[in-house]
Design an enzyme around this catalytic site. Sequence first.
Site, PDB file in Angstrom:
ATOM      1  N   GLU A 202      33.338  41.224  30.497  1.00 47.16           N
ATOM      2  CA  GLU A 202      32.118  40.171  29.721  1.00 47.16           C
ATOM      3  C   GLU A 202      33.173  40.757  28.451  1.00 47.16           C
ATOM      4  O   GLU A 202      33.141  39.539  27.394  1.00 47.16           O
ATOM      5  CB  GLU A 202      31.145  40.392  29.899  1.00 47.16           C
ATOM      6  CG  GLU A 202      30.774  39.669  31.074  1.00 47.16           C
ATOM      7  CD  GLU A 202      30.920  41.213  32.545  1.00 47.16           C
ATOM      8  OE1 GLU A 202      30.789  41.249  33.907  1.00 47.16           O
ATOM      9  OE2 GLU A 202      31.974  42.248  31.850  1.00 47.16           O
TER      10      GLU A 202
ATOM     11  N   ASN B 278      35.096  37.831  39.128  1.00 44.83           N
ATOM     12  CA  ASN B 278      36.129  38.543  39.153  1.00 44.83           C
ATOM     13  C   ASN B 278      35.594  39.825  40.309  1.00 44.83           C
ATOM     14  O   ASN B 278      34.565  41.389  40.011  1.00 44.83           O
ATOM     15  CB  ASN B 278      35.068  39.053  38.038  1.00 44.83           C
ATOM     16  CG  ASN B 278      35.671  39.425  36.638  1.00 44.83           C
ATOM     17  OD1 ASN B 278      37.318  39.218  36.499  1.00 44.83           O
ATOM     18  ND2 ASN B 278      35.336  38.956  35.523  1.00 44.83           N
TER      19      ASN B 278
ATOM     20  N   ALA C 276      50.790  33.172  38.802  1.00 44.96           N
ATOM     21  CA  ALA C 276      51.330  32.310  37.855  1.00 44.96           C
ATOM     22  C   ALA C 276      52.019  31.067  37.717  1.00 44.96           C
ATOM     23  O   ALA C 276      52.585  30.891  37.227  1.00 44.96           O
ATOM     24  CB  ALA C 276      52.644  33.824  38.341  1.00 44.96           C
TER      25      ALA C 276
ATOM     26  N   ASP D 113      40.528  37.391  31.430  1.00 40.17           N
ATOM     27  CA  ASP D 113      39.758  37.745  30.550  1.00 40.17           C
ATOM     28  C   ASP D 113      40.066  36.784  29.769  1.00 40.17           C
ATOM     29  O   ASP D 113      39.547  35.780  29.049  1.00 40.17           O
ATOM     30  CB  ASP D 113      39.352  38.715  30.022  1.00 40.17           C
ATOM     31  CG  ASP D 113      39.033  39.355  31.705  1.00 40.17           C
ATOM     32  OD1 ASP D 113      37.619  38.989  32.188  1.00 40.17           O
ATOM     33  OD2 ASP D 113      38.808  41.246  31.508  1.00 40.17           O
TER      34      ASP D 113
END
Length: 340
Positions: free
Chosen positions: A36, A170, A229, A259
């Site tokens: 975060e 996450n 990717a 992130d």
Amino acid sequence: MPTAVCLGETMAMLTPESGVTLDGATTLHVGIGGAESNVAVGFASMGLDAHWVSRVGRDGFGDRILSELASHGVGLSGVEIDSSRPTGLYVKLPRTATAPASVLYYRRGSAASAMTPALLDEPHVAALLGKASLIHVSGITAALSEDSLAFLEAVLNRTRSESRVSFDVNWRPTLWEGRDRSVLRSLANRADIVLVGKDEAEHALGTGDEAEIRALLPDPETVIVKNEATSAIALGRNGERCEVPSLTVDVVEPVGAGDAFAAGYLSGVILGLDQKASLRRGHVAAACTLVVPGDHGPLPAPPVLERILACTDETWAGAAVSSDGFSLDGHAFDDEMRLL
């Protein structure tokens, strides 16, 4: 500029020298790491009024975290200092000839694991949340402790009607050992924007199929599915779909790219860009992090970013990024848009 507030734990990070095992290391590099706060740093680098809300121990590691985030322009008025609990710590083990890269966590009983709903009533925190255009959280917080799970639920219950809320799944398998991962679906479904990697979704939600992911999360206005990717896909609530291919990147270090993508994409949303431009912005931010050894890669100069975001699909498909800069239309440019 709009205000963005990120809530979650950041830890001190210790890393042996490349290729050295922990038992044989005589030197450990000290850094910080937190999903975060990484997003908050990304927001600040993009000119947003970025803030981080959390708790740290009254120790040198906590001081290090606060100092580094402040140096990146992140506001810290919503951070509590805990005199009795330590700052969380993790050891990042580099890949060796005999073992893959791995992480050791020392965060049980940390200051951040004691985040409770009461933190939201603290005057500085309440003021930040009250003026935020976007509030960003992640599934990591849910796995830290029962207190932090209640804290995250309170954030989602309290703020959704007041501010747009983004939730990055996450997935961290170590944190969810022996815990009920189904809570992630419930939490994510309360957000306005959800970000999840296809591989993460297979573990956290039980499927990596984009249609099934969207069906499992019917309430958010947008679900972003990241295909590593390959591409990123924005799935709207009413069947809208926008897919943008990833850039070709000469990868140096993958840590922090997710992130950075979140910060790039969400900043585009905050600034009113459409899905295509926001996804491109996410890819550019991720690429800039992939080509540096740390968690934060600097964005290209505004002229470069504007040219990339506005380029044709054909030019985008042929764009490439390395530590030397960007390549567009077969020509290489540095970060000031000078032809190399």
